[in-house]
Design an enzyme around this catalytic site. Sequence first.
Site, PDB file in Angstrom:
ATOM      1  N   ALA A 253      -5.195  -0.922  16.787  1.00 37.17           N
ATOM      2  CA  ALA A 253      -4.143  -1.617  17.519  1.00 37.17           C
ATOM      3  C   ALA A 253      -3.527  -2.619  16.552  1.00 37.17           C
ATOM      4  O   ALA A 253      -4.236  -3.217  15.743  1.00 37.17           O
ATOM      5  CB  ALA A 253      -4.725  -2.345  18.720  1.00 37.17           C
TER       6      ALA A 253
ATOM      7  N   HIS B  67     -22.861  -3.629  23.884  1.00 40.46           N
ATOM      8  CA  HIS B  67     -21.692  -2.873  23.436  1.00 40.46           C
ATOM      9  C   HIS B  67     -21.938  -2.234  22.087  1.00 40.46           C
ATOM     10  O   HIS B  67     -21.126  -2.321  21.184  1.00 40.46           O
ATOM     11  CB  HIS B  67     -20.455  -3.774  23.364  1.00 40.46           C
ATOM     12  CG  HIS B  67     -19.864  -4.037  24.696  1.00 40.46           C
ATOM     13  ND1 HIS B  67     -18.845  -3.271  25.217  1.00 40.46           N
ATOM     14  CD2 HIS B  67     -20.165  -4.946  25.633  1.00 40.46           C
ATOM     15  CE1 HIS B  67     -18.547  -3.726  26.429  1.00 40.46           C
ATOM     16  NE2 HIS B  67     -19.337  -4.745  26.700  1.00 40.46           N
TER      17      HIS B  67
ATOM     18  N   HIS C  31      -4.835 -11.072  24.079  1.00 44.35           N
ATOM     19  CA  HIS C  31      -5.705  -9.894  23.974  1.00 44.35           C
ATOM     20  C   HIS C  31      -5.491  -8.967  25.177  1.00 44.35           C
ATOM     21  O   HIS C  31      -5.573  -7.744  25.051  1.00 44.35           O
ATOM     22  CB  HIS C  31      -7.168 -10.350  23.899  1.00 44.35           C
ATOM     23  CG  HIS C  31      -8.132  -9.223  23.731  1.00 44.35           C
ATOM     24  ND1 HIS C  31      -8.090  -8.358  22.652  1.00 44.35           N
ATOM     25  CD2 HIS C  31      -9.163  -8.788  24.504  1.00 44.35           C
ATOM     26  CE1 HIS C  31      -9.051  -7.451  22.780  1.00 44.35           C
ATOM     27  NE2 HIS C  31      -9.707  -7.690  23.884  1.00 44.35           N
TER      28      HIS C  31
ATOM     29  N   SER D  42      -9.099   0.191  19.334  1.00 48.10           N
ATOM     30  CA  SER D  42      -9.126  -0.435  20.662  1.00 48.10           C
ATOM     31  C   SER D  42      -8.634   0.510  21.757  1.00 48.10           C
ATOM     32  O   SER D  42      -7.547   1.073  21.657  1.00 48.10           O
ATOM     33  CB  SER D  42      -8.220  -1.674  20.681  1.00 48.10           C
ATOM     34  OG  SER D  42      -8.645  -2.588  19.722  1.00 48.10           O
TER      35      SER D  42
ATOM     36  N   HIS E  49     -15.869  -5.205  12.995  1.00 48.02           N
ATOM     37  CA  HIS E  49     -14.742  -5.849  12.313  1.00 48.02           C
ATOM     38  C   HIS E  49     -15.209  -6.941  11.355  1.00 48.02           C
ATOM     39  O   HIS E  49     -16.234  -7.580  11.583  1.00 48.02           O
ATOM     40  CB  HIS E  49     -13.788  -6.486  13.341  1.00 48.02           C
ATOM     41  CG  HIS E  49     -13.150  -5.503  14.260  1.00 48.02           C
ATOM     42  ND1 HIS E  49     -13.739  -5.099  15.437  1.00 48.02           N
ATOM     43  CD2 HIS E  49     -11.973  -4.845  14.175  1.00 48.02           C
ATOM     44  CE1 HIS E  49     -12.950  -4.228  16.037  1.00 48.02           C
ATOM     45  NE2 HIS E  49     -11.869  -4.047  15.295  1.00 48.02           N
TER      46      HIS E  49
ATOM     47  N   MET F 197      -6.207  -6.225  12.086  1.00 48.19           N
ATOM     48  CA  MET F 197      -7.410  -6.877  11.552  1.00 48.19           C
ATOM     49  C   MET F 197      -8.482  -5.860  11.149  1.00 48.19           C
ATOM     50  O   MET F 197      -9.664  -6.177  11.149  1.00 48.19           O
ATOM     51  CB  MET F 197      -7.992  -7.818  12.613  1.00 48.19           C
ATOM     52  CG  MET F 197      -7.011  -8.828  13.164  1.00 48.19           C
ATOM     53  SD  MET F 197      -7.723  -9.726  14.560  1.00 48.19           S
ATOM     54  CE  MET F 197      -6.283 -10.629  15.153  1.00 48.19           C
ATOM     55  N   SER F 198      -8.077  -4.650  10.826  1.00 45.52           N
ATOM     56  CA  SER F 198      -9.092  -3.624  10.504  1.00 45.52           C
ATOM     57  C   SER F 198      -8.531  -2.613   9.513  1.00 45.52           C
ATOM     58  O   SER F 198      -7.592  -2.902   8.787  1.00 45.52           O
ATOM     59  CB  SER F 198      -9.516  -2.915  11.799  1.00 45.52           C
ATOM     60  OG  SER F 198      -8.459  -2.134  12.317  1.00 45.52           O
TER      61      SER F 198
ATOM     62  N   ASN G 215       1.896  -4.837  20.731  1.00 42.66           N
ATOM     63  CA  ASN G 215       2.651  -6.075  21.039  1.00 42.66           C
ATOM     64  C   ASN G 215       3.578  -6.345  19.869  1.00 42.66           C
ATOM     65  O   ASN G 215       3.412  -5.769  18.788  1.00 42.66           O
ATOM     66  CB  ASN G 215       1.673  -7.247  21.204  1.00 42.66           C
ATOM     67  CG  ASN G 215       0.817  -7.432  19.966  1.00 42.66           C
ATOM     68  OD1 ASN G 215      -0.206  -6.737  19.794  1.00 42.66           O
ATOM     69  ND2 ASN G 215       1.229  -8.309  19.084  1.00 42.66           N
TER      70      ASN G 215
ATOM     71  N   TYR H 153     -13.817  -9.790  11.101  1.00 51.98           N
ATOM     72  CA  TYR H 153     -13.737 -11.099  11.772  1.00 51.98           C
ATOM     73  C   TYR H 153     -14.996 -11.423  12.576  1.00 51.98           C
ATOM     74  O   TYR H 153     -15.238 -12.569  12.943  1.00 51.98           O
ATOM     75  CB  TYR H 153     -12.488 -11.216  12.664  1.00 51.98           C
ATOM     76  CG  TYR H 153     -12.413 -10.257  13.833  1.00 51.98           C
ATOM     77  CD1 TYR H 153     -13.235 -10.378  14.945  1.00 51.98           C
ATOM     78  CD2 TYR H 153     -11.480  -9.231  13.837  1.00 51.98           C
ATOM     79  CE1 TYR H 153     -13.163  -9.501  16.012  1.00 51.98           C
ATOM     80  CE2 TYR H 153     -11.384  -8.343  14.902  1.00 51.98           C
ATOM     81  CZ  TYR H 153     -12.224  -8.483  15.976  1.00 51.98           C
ATOM     82  OH  TYR H 153     -12.148  -7.609  17.020  1.00 51.98           O
ATOM     83  N   GLU H 154     -15.825 -10.399  12.859  1.00 58.89           N
ATOM     84  CA  GLU H 154     -17.079 -10.660  13.577  1.00 58.89           C
ATOM     85  C   GLU H 154     -18.125 -11.274  12.656  1.00 58.89           C
ATOM     86  O   GLU H 154     -19.186 -11.698  13.123  1.00 58.89           O
ATOM     87  CB  GLU H 154     -17.617  -9.355  14.159  1.00 58.89           C
ATOM     88  CG  GLU H 154     -16.749  -8.781  15.266  1.00 58.89           C
ATOM     89  CD  GLU H 154     -17.243  -7.416  15.719  1.00 58.89           C
ATOM     90  OE1 GLU H 154     -18.221  -7.371  16.488  1.00 58.89           O
ATOM     91  OE2 GLU H 154     -16.663  -6.403  15.303  1.00 58.89           O
TER      92      GLU H 154
HETATM   93  N1  HPA Z   1      -1.885  -9.273  15.080  1.00 58.71           N
HETATM   94  C1  HPA Z   1      -3.060  -8.899  14.535  1.00 58.71           C
HETATM   95  N2  HPA Z   1      -3.830  -7.968  15.059  1.00 58.71           N
HETATM   96  C2  HPA Z   1      -3.422  -7.365  16.187  1.00 58.71           C
HETATM   97  C3  HPA Z   1      -2.212  -7.705  16.809  1.00 58.71           C
HETATM   98  C4  HPA Z   1      -1.402  -8.717  16.224  1.00 58.71           C
HETATM   99  O1  HPA Z   1      -0.305  -9.085  16.704  1.00 58.71           O
HETATM  100  N3  HPA Z   1      -2.098  -6.922  17.923  1.00 58.71           N
HETATM  101  C5  HPA Z   1      -3.217  -6.130  17.946  1.00 58.71           C
HETATM  102  N4  HPA Z   1      -4.010  -6.394  16.906  1.00 58.71           N
END
Ligand code: HPA
Length: 276
Positions: free
Chosen positions: A114, A62, A248, A31, A84, A212-213, A236, A86-87
């Site tokens: 990320a 994209h 996000h 990201s 990903h 998530m990757s 975060n 999740y997609e």
């Molecule tokens: N959780 C899962 N995936 C993420 C996060 C998170 O807090 N931040 C960025 N990708």
Amino acid sequence: MNKPLDNIQESVAFLRTKTSSKPAIAIILGSGLGPFADKLLDRVEVPTSAIPHYPASTVVGHSGRLVFGRMHGREVMAVSGRVHYYEGYSMDQVSYAVRLMPAMSVRSLIITNAAGGVNPTFRPGDLMLITSHVNFMFANPLRGPNDESAGPRFPDLEEDYDREYLDLAEQIAVERGIRTQRGVYAAGVGPSYETRAEVRLFRFLKADAVGMSTVPEVLVARHRGIRVLGISCITNLGTGLSAHRLSHEEVMETAQRVKASFEELIGEVIRRMPVT
Ligand code: HPA
């Protein structure tokens, strides 16, 4: 029916009509890092939508791209716009770019993402050098018939993330005054962020960050004997660990804020990483 191996060969044959580059190093850009690919010199850019069998992007306008070029005199293959799990993609599709890498002569992979910090000492903006991972996606891209020419049926993951690359990245970070951590990356499916209870669970399991990757790509890379350096941008704190709600927007803002030092670290790693 097309066999997966035939698909790879057709994709590679197409790429070979675009470039004769033989990059030993590949980088998957997480990201906010996509534009890093524009720093490569003598670039050849291939939209992934043009590559036969490459998973089609779900986001209109994209489409991802593979970028071949040079940095610090070394040939590099950059993957921008990863897909990903999740997609809705399969594990095979999510790891497709890595499956192409051996035939493009890649031996070393830098993989970035990320992630949320679950180690309470982490701060948003830290870069975490991944020491190992926990696969909470409960799926594995190596499931199914094994291509023995690619790697063994039962690959061991004793050497998952390359120790030499970890030490090198850490040394560069110290030299450049870039704040890094070391830690274990846990991958969930997403796209929902974790519950507070899940973040506590991941911490209990001694994970330091959650995302998530990355795990599917690393499994395929290690199966193929590709050496891996993984770096998470801690964008975060995990759910329940900060005073505000996670979004996000925060993830993207933090990724933007540390982009310059992240890119500096990666650039220097590319310059100095031993390739075997
Ligand atoms: N959780 C899962 N995936 C993420 C996060 C998170 O807090 N931040 C960025 N990708």
